[in-house]
Structures are given as structure tokens and as C-alpha cells.
Design an enzyme around this catalytic site. Structure first.
Site, PDB file in Angstrom:
ATOM      1  N   GLU A 309       0.913  -1.268   0.174  1.00 18.09           N
ATOM      2  CA  GLU A 309      -0.202   0.051   0.010  1.00 18.09           C
ATOM      3  C   GLU A 309       0.875   1.110  -0.010  1.00 18.09           C
ATOM      4  O   GLU A 309       0.642   2.198   0.804  1.00 18.09           O
ATOM      5  CB  GLU A 309      -0.991   0.074   1.160  1.00 18.09           C
ATOM      6  CG  GLU A 309      -1.791  -1.020   1.297  1.00 18.09           C
ATOM      7  CD  GLU A 309      -3.212  -1.219   2.230  1.00 18.09           C
ATOM      8  OE1 GLU A 309      -2.822  -0.754   3.491  1.00 18.09           O
ATOM      9  OE2 GLU A 309      -4.029  -1.610   1.962  1.00 18.09           O
ATOM     10  N   ASP A 383      -8.377  -9.086   4.334  1.00 23.29           N
ATOM     11  CA  ASP A 383      -8.206  -7.998   5.439  1.00 23.29           C
ATOM     12  C   ASP A 383      -9.289  -7.663   6.347  1.00 23.29           C
ATOM     13  O   ASP A 383      -9.959  -6.909   6.302  1.00 23.29           O
ATOM     14  CB  ASP A 383      -8.165  -6.399   4.322  1.00 23.29           C
ATOM     15  CG  ASP A 383      -7.700  -5.333   5.210  1.00 23.29           C
ATOM     16  OD1 ASP A 383      -7.012  -5.872   6.143  1.00 23.29           O
ATOM     17  OD2 ASP A 383      -7.355  -4.346   4.857  1.00 23.29           O
ATOM     18  N   GLU A 411     -12.447  -1.942  12.129  1.00 21.02           N
ATOM     19  CA  GLU A 411     -12.328  -1.318  10.894  1.00 21.02           C
ATOM     20  C   GLU A 411     -13.468  -1.925  10.160  1.00 21.02           C
ATOM     21  O   GLU A 411     -14.129  -0.995   9.512  1.00 21.02           O
ATOM     22  CB  GLU A 411     -10.965  -1.645  10.498  1.00 21.02           C
ATOM     23  CG  GLU A 411     -10.824  -1.047   8.750  1.00 21.02           C
ATOM     24  CD  GLU A 411      -9.683  -1.396   8.300  1.00 21.02           C
ATOM     25  OE1 GLU A 411      -8.673  -1.978   8.978  1.00 21.02           O
ATOM     26  OE2 GLU A 411      -9.407  -0.866   7.199  1.00 21.02           O
TER      27      GLU A 411
HETATM   28  O1  GCW Z   1      -6.915  -2.822   6.866  1.00 21.39           O
HETATM   29  C1  GCW Z   1      -5.823  -2.262   5.942  1.00 21.39           C
HETATM   30  C2  GCW Z   1      -6.359  -0.818   6.278  1.00 21.39           C
HETATM   31  C3  GCW Z   1      -5.117   0.127   6.270  1.00 21.39           C
HETATM   32  C4  GCW Z   1      -3.887  -0.563   7.003  1.00 21.39           C
HETATM   33  C5  GCW Z   1      -3.709  -1.849   6.094  1.00 21.39           C
HETATM   34  C6  GCW Z   1      -2.414  -2.787   6.905  1.00 21.39           C
HETATM   35  C7  GCW Z   1      -2.178   0.453   8.271  1.00 21.39           C
HETATM   36  O2  GCW Z   1      -7.476  -0.307   5.725  1.00 21.39           O
HETATM   37  O3  GCW Z   1      -5.429   1.337   7.122  1.00 21.39           O
HETATM   38  O4  GCW Z   1      -2.917   0.277   7.177  1.00 21.39           O
HETATM   39  O5  GCW Z   1      -4.696  -2.587   6.103  1.00 21.39           O
HETATM   40  O6  GCW Z   1      -2.981  -3.622   7.674  1.00 21.39           O
HETATM   41  O7  GCW Z   1      -1.322  -2.470   6.673  1.00 21.39           O
END
Ligand code: GCW
Length: 718
Positions: A309, A383, A411
Site C-alpha cells: 500500500e 483484510d 475497522e
Molecule cells: O486494513 C487495511 C487498512 C489500512 C492498514 C492496512 C494494513 C495500516 O485499511 O489502514 O494500514 O490494512 O494492515 O497495513
């Protein structure tokens, strides 16, 4: 006049007491006096005082905890002594510091324990009845102390005590996604509790309470900073601040860790590159690490998110994840530090199903990481979804210690307004069978190192802690912090047992309360799955903030950031085909594990749309079509929130008004959000199925356009 003053003082004191104790700040460590007269008498008969010889800050903490807790729980003044001068003393300490314990014949048991496990037993020493709490180290004694107090808080018997308990994994950690400016990525409980500006000079008492709460559930490591890292944390001024926190946490057995920004040598080191094979870069990290250990001699190590990311990493220099991890591992090894490298990687240049990318990148590297590297893997391949099948990396890298990464902050599970007790989610993953070494090769055994004989092992979770007075925003979300600690210590505990412990300590031990609340807690996450992501749907939350439903979003540049990528609804059906006819992500699982998922007729329905694109008219086990089943789930899930709300209202007699009202209002919010999820998702999916919502259900009262028009630019946690 005097009487009035007295009454006023009394009222004021009781008000203070109620407010202080019942705003949730005390977590599960309230130690309110036991109400049950028989029980309190029994405990008083068994406990007369505390015999602890002060030898360290940790032992002093245990002593303070025992005396304050027992004084309050038993409404009695505990004697503290260093002599065995009466019956029914609690004798706590290590054998090396206390000869009574040394001579109590516990050696065979102690020899079996590591340096964190503890023993609690009844003994008669020199004709005196006593209870011994011991372990091989001071922190083990502290863990035993908290366990003993938990037994009293939960009403357990103290006769014939034979507790021998050792943690299932070595590293039991919280990952804070906390930033320099005190925002918390994916945080829903206020701002960061780390006040970087006033550190190191000002030690907020909350740091101590944080450490105490963590020690009470066996958490022994904390990553203070966001994995989307900032190199400033590695500058001298910030290392001093980190050091001040480490000093607070040390006596509680908690080590600090930091996230290492891979490009730090450029950003704060003025180098031209961060190439892990560049000697200057290697030297820079060596010097930096030396500096860290000068400040913090027991620094735990680094957690690294690299080439994920947009974060920098070794691949920026055409190097591998092992090149990056091993460079840091070599530099930190002389200090016994570790590197926790994250496996959460996927790339927009890669057209392959996101589900497959981490496996693809990391499996070839198995066996190439240095011995002080752990690979931290999220519980599922996408995720932290409300439900995910276990990550295919578990079992696929036997030569590398894999560390579990759960997410305690919600989240994707309703954030700060939703009750989703996560112990069942954690257990579902841990109990999944990878079949990597035949039947019974569960994820738990991969993680605790028993399957592949890894001495280094651990469980981490993204924290849900913030500056809100009750720490976690939603008062019931404290249970998820608690569950994480308890399961990391002992993953065989049941969700019901954890819920019961937590409810008794945090709210009430009344049968009428527990009878309703234990099942309510334990079913709450399934309810969230049902009205958000039933039947294996996933990642259809509002993009970026992940608050509420937005399955229609298809405009973001990266395909896998769009919900449509995940549900793939069309006029034929819905779901992601991950079988051989689709992305074949299933091929990454061991044959026995994937077998039941491969065939649409044997795939558990809870994972159906995760693995299959299924026609709208497909008949499910209930006899309903897929469309009707989807409607059934969305409607049932939402109505279960209503039922939770109704049940909670009946709990009023057992809960203080402050927390009762807060939770009551939150259930109303959750109910409205559940209706929103239900209506928005069904109206949207209906545009593909072209089938009616069955007539027994009330019709959505708003249009799809209305739901699509909702915007949340200031949603928390971004
Ligand atoms: O779940 C996603 C989140 C990001 C996060 C990423 C990760 C810290 O939306 O905010 O970044 O995973 O785990 O690196």
C-alpha cells in the site's frame, strides 16, 4: 448542620465512587466488593493477608495489586507481612527470593514452566495453611497474581488449588496504528493515548494503567507506532520519549517495539538510498539500532510493513523481502532483538486475485529468513473481514515462524458503534485445519510453533485503545482487548468462558445477567456477519473509511479497492469464483483443506460467495434460492440486533446507569446501521437479481439512490 454536611459528604463520596468506577475506565479490574455474603465469608476464611518479600518493582506491583484488590473485594483490611506468622496467608514470590517457596516442594512443577508460567497451590508450610503464587521470574508471579484475583472476581473456589499455567505463545502483542499527531489509523476510541508532545517529561498515569491492564491478561509486547510508519520516531528526541514509556512498561513485563520505515536512512539519515544490500545503509541501521539499545536496553525490535500500500521496501531496489528483513535482523541480532515482517502485500500492478498475492510472494522465501525474523500474517488473505477463511500462508511456510495478526479494532465490523465480540472470530481461525501435516494441523499449531517446532512464536492484534475515558469507545469492545490477551495466553479457552470472565469482572456476576449476556456476546459477531457480509460476501464497505455499505463503488483507480471487485454481482449471480474455473486461489490450500470448498454443493454456505460465483436461483440447504437466502440473512441479522437491544434493556437492574445508557444508545445506533446495511445491499443486489424481496419482509423505506448519496468525509480512523 453537621448531619447535613455529613449526608452531603456521603452523597458526594458515593457519587465520586459511582462515576469513577462506572465510566468504564477501570476495565475488568474494578475489584468491587463481593455482594454474595456466603462467598465473601468463604474467601475471608481462606485469606488473611499477603506475605511478599519486596525484591523488585514487579514484585511490589504484585503486592500492591493483591492488597488493594483483596481489601476491596473482601471488604477487609489485609495484613501484609514478611513472616509466616498466621494461617491463610497468600505467599507470593519466586523460589529464589523466598525460601518458604523454595522449600515448598514445587521444583518439579517449576522446572516444567518457562519464565512466564505460574503456579497457584494450597500448601501447609510449618503447620500454617497458605496459598502459594509462584513462577520462575517476577513477571510470572505478577501473572499468577492477576490470575488469582481473576479467580476471586469470578467466584471460583480456593480449596484444592492446582493451577499450573503457561502461555501458548511467546509474543503476545498489541499493534498500535498510532501516528505522531495522535491520530489513530482505524481508531474509533478517540485519539492516541501516547502524548508524544509531553513525553518524556510527563508520564500520564494512564500509561501505568495501560501496562497494568495488559499485564493482567498476559500481553508482553506493544508496538507503539503505526505500520504506515514515520521515520521521525527513530530520531533521538523521539527515542527518548519511547524510552520513557519503556521504563513505565518494564516492571509489567511489557517490551516496546517500533515500526521501522524502510526509507529512514534517506529521510533521517541523509543517505541517497535505502537499498538493503548497500553497505552504507547496513551501517546506518547498525548505528541506529545501537543508539536505540543505548536508550532502551530491552527494546523488543521492529515491525515492518514494506512494499505494501505504497510503503517503501526492498523491492524499490529490486531486492526481496528476505533481503530487507535479514538486513535489519542482522543488525538487531547482537541485542537479541527481533524483526516482525508483515505479509500483508498486494499490488495494483498485479492483476492476479489479491487473495493469492501474499502467498505467491512469500512461499518461495520460506527457509531464507534469519532466525530472529517472524512473518506476521493476517488471519485471512484479504483484510480483517467480518468472516474470512484462514490465510493460505498458514501451513505453507513450515521453515518460517508465522505470527498471527488479528484486528481488535473493528475497522470492518461496525467500528465504534457495534457490538461484535471477536473471540469466536479468533477461535474460528485458530481452529481451522490447514492439513499441512495431515489432519489436525490447525492454524493454532502453526502459530504456537508446535507443528513446525519454532521457538519464536506469537499473536498480535491491532489495538482498539484510544483516549476515550473507557479506552475502547464502545464499552463492550473492551471485551475484545481482553479476549485477545486471554487467547494469546491460552488458545484453548472457549469464547463462552472468556465472555463469562469478562462480564463477571466488568459488569456483574448475577445469574440473571450472565444467562442473557454470555450468549448475546458470543452470537454478536455472527449477527454482524449476517447483516453486513452474509454467505461469504466481503469487502463491500464504504471505500477508504470502511464505514457502512457501499457495494456499488467501482470508480477507484486500484481495482481491488472497489467493492465490485469482491462481489462480482451480475445478472447471472454473485460471488468471487476462486475455484479452478476462476482465480484458483483455492489451489493455495492443501488438498484436504480445499476439498470441501471446491465444490459449490459441499462448500459451507458461510463461505459460499467467497469461493464461488453462484446463480441467483441456486437452491441452498434451506430450500431457498440464493436470492431469498440473501434476503433471509440480511433481514434476520438486522432483527437480531433488535433482539440484542431488547435483551440489553432487561439488564438495567444489573448495570450502573452510565454504562447502561451508553450501551443502550449504541444498540439503537447499531440497529439503524443494520437496517441501512440490509436495505442498501439488497436494493443494490436486486438490480442484478431482478427478483423481489419476499413479501413477508417490510420493504426498504428509502431508495438505492439515497443510500448511494451518503458521504462520510469525516468518518474516524482514516
Ligand atoms: O486494513 C487495511 C487498512 C489500512 C492498514 C492496512 C494494513 C495500516 O485499511 O489502514 O494500514 O490494512 O494492515 O497495513
Amino acid at each position: 448542620m453537621i448531619i447535613r454536611k455529613f449526608v452531603f459528604t456521603l452523597m458526594y463520596c458515593s457519587l465520586l465512587f459511582v462515576c469513577k468506577a462506572e465510566n468504564g475506565y477501570e476495565l475488568w479490574l474494578r475489584y468491587l466488593p463481593i455482594n454474595d455474603k456466603t462467598l465473601i465469608q468463604k474467601y475471608r476464611n481462606n485469606i488473611s493477608g499477603v506475605l511478599i518479600i519486596s525484591t523488585s518493582a514487579t514484585i511490589d506491583i504484585a503486592k500492591r495489586e493483591l492488597t488493594t484488590a483483596l481489601n476491596s473485594l473482601l471488604r477487609a483490611q489485609m495484613v501484609t507481612t514478611e513472616k509466616l506468622d498466621r494461617n491463610n496467608l497468600i505467599v507470593a514470590g519466586t523460589p529464589s527470593a523466598n525460601s518458604l517457596i523454595k522449600n515448598a516442594g514445587l521444583e518439579p512443577m517449576l522446572n516444567q514452566l518457562d519464565d512466564e508460567g505460574f503456579i497457584i497451590v494450597n500448601k501447609i508450610i510449618n503447620t500454617k495453611k497458605c496459598i502459594i503464587i509462584t513462577g520462575n521470574t517476577d513477571v510470572a508471579v505478577l501473572y499468577g497474581t492477576f490470575h488469582f484475583l481473576r479467580m476471586i472476581q469470578t467466584g471460583q473456589s480456593l480449596s484444592s488449588l492446582q493451577v499450573v499455567s503457561a502461555p501458548h505463545v511467546k509474543l503476545r502483542m498489541l499493534n498500535h496504528w498510532d501516528n505522531l499527531d495522535r491520530t489513530v489509523e482505524r481508531g474509533y476510541a478517540g485519539s492516541s493515548i501516547w502524548n508524544w508532545h509531553t513525553l518524556p517529561g510527563y508520564i500520564d498515569p494512564r500509561y501505568i494503567d495501560y501496562a497494568r491492564a495488559n499485564a493482567s491478561i498476559g500481553i508482553n509486547g506493544t508496538v507503539l507506532t503505526n505500520v504506515n510508519a514515520n521515520a521521525v520516531f527513530l530520531t533521538p528526541a523521539y527515542l527518548q520519549k519511547v524510552s520513557a514509556l519503556a521504563d513505565v512498561f518494564r516492571p509489567y513485563g511489557i517490551k516496546v517495539y517500533l515500526t521501522a520505515r524502510f526509507s529512514a536512512p534517506i529521510e533521517i539519515g541523509k543517505l541517497k538510498t535505502a537499498d538493503p544490500l548497500d553497505p552504507q545503509v547496513q551501517e546506518w541501521w547498525k548505528q541506529k539500532i545501537q543508539e536505540i539499545y543505548r536508550e532502551i536496553p530491552d527494546f523488543g525490535g521492529f515491525l515492518v510493513k514494506a512494499n505494501s500500500e505504497g510503503q517503501p521496501g526492498p523491492q524499490d531496489y529490486k531486492r526481496t523481502h528476505t533481503d530487507g528483513a535479514n538486513m535489519l535482523a542482522d543488525a538487531i541480532a547482537p541485542y537479541n532483538g527481533i524483526v516482525i515482517w508483515r505479509a500483508f502485500v498486494y499490488s495494483n500492478e498485479n492483476p492476479v486475485d489479491r487473495h493469492k498475492q501474499a502467498y505467491h510472494d512469500f512461499v518461495p522465501l520460506d527457509g531464507q529468513f534469519k532466525s530472529n525474523v517472524l512473518l506476521q500474517v493476517k488471519n485471512g488473505a484479504i483484510d480483517f473481514m467480518p468472516r474470512e477463511p484462514f490465510h493460505p500462508l498458514f501451513g505453507a511456510m513450515p521453515k518460517t515462524p508465522l505470527m498471527m495478526e488479528f484486528q481488535v479494532t473493528q475497522e470492518y465490523l461496525g467500528q465504534g458503534t457495534t457490538l461484535a465480540f471477536l473471540a469466536p472470530l479468533f477461535k474460528e481461525t485458530m481452529e481451522s485445519d490447514t492439513y499441512s501435516k495431515g489432519k489436525g494441523s490447525t492454524v493454532a499449531k502453526v502459530i504456537d510453533g508446535s507443528l513446525d517446532r519454532h521457538v519464536l512464536n506469537g499473536i498480535a492484534a491491532v489495538s482498539n485503545i484510544g483516549s476515550d475515558i473507557n479506552w475502547t469507545g464502545h464499552p463492550l469492545s473492551q471485551a475484545n482487548w481482553y479476549a485477545l490477551g486471554r487467547l494469546a495466553w491460552d488458545h484453548s479457552l472457549t469464547s463462552e468462558k472468556i465472555a463469562e470472565e469478562w462480564l463477571r469482572m466488568t459488569f456483574s456476576s448475577r445469574d440473571e445477567f450472565l444467562k442473557i449476556m454470555i450468549p448475546l456476546m458470543c452470537e454478536s459477531r455472527e449477527t454482524v456477519v449476517q447483516y453486513m457480509n452474509p454467505l461469504g460476501l466481503h469487502h463491500i464497505m464504504g471505500t477508504s473509511h470502511h464505514y457502512g455499505p457501499a457495494p456499488w463503488v467501482n470508480t477507484l483507480s486500484r481495482p481491488e479497492w472497489n467493492p465490485v471487485y469482491y462481489h462480482k454481482a451480475d445478472s447471472a449471480g454473485i460471488g468471487f469464483d476462486r475455484t479452478a474455473t476462476g482465480s484458483n486461489a483455492l489451489s493455495q490450500y492443501f488438498p484436504e483443506a480445499r476439498k470441501r470448498w471446491e465444490d459449490v454443493s459441499t462448500c459451507e454456505e458461510k463461505n459460499l460467495l467467497w469461493f464461488h460465483h453462484v446463480p441467483w436461483t441456486f437452491k441452498l440447504r434451506s430450500g431457498r434460492t440464493l436470492w431469498d437466502e440473501l434476503c433471509y440473512n440480511y433481514y434476520t441479522g438486522a432483527s437480531k440486533v433488535k433482539q440484542m437491544q431488547v435483551s440489553w434493556k432487561k439488564m438495567q437492574p444489573f448495570v450502573d446507569s452510565q454504562r447502561f445508557n451508553q450501551i443502550d444508545m449504541l444498540f439503537q445506533v447499531q440497529y439503524e446501521e443494520a437496517l441501512w446495511w440490509r436495505n442498501a445491499c439488497l436494493l443494490y443486489f436486486q438490480t442484478f437479481s431482478s427478483m423481489p424481496i419476499p413479501s413477508q419482509y417490510e420493504k426498504p423505506d428509502k431508495t438505492l439512490e439515497y443510500y448511494k448519496s451518503l458521504r462520510f468525509p469525516f468518518a474516524p480512523g482514516i
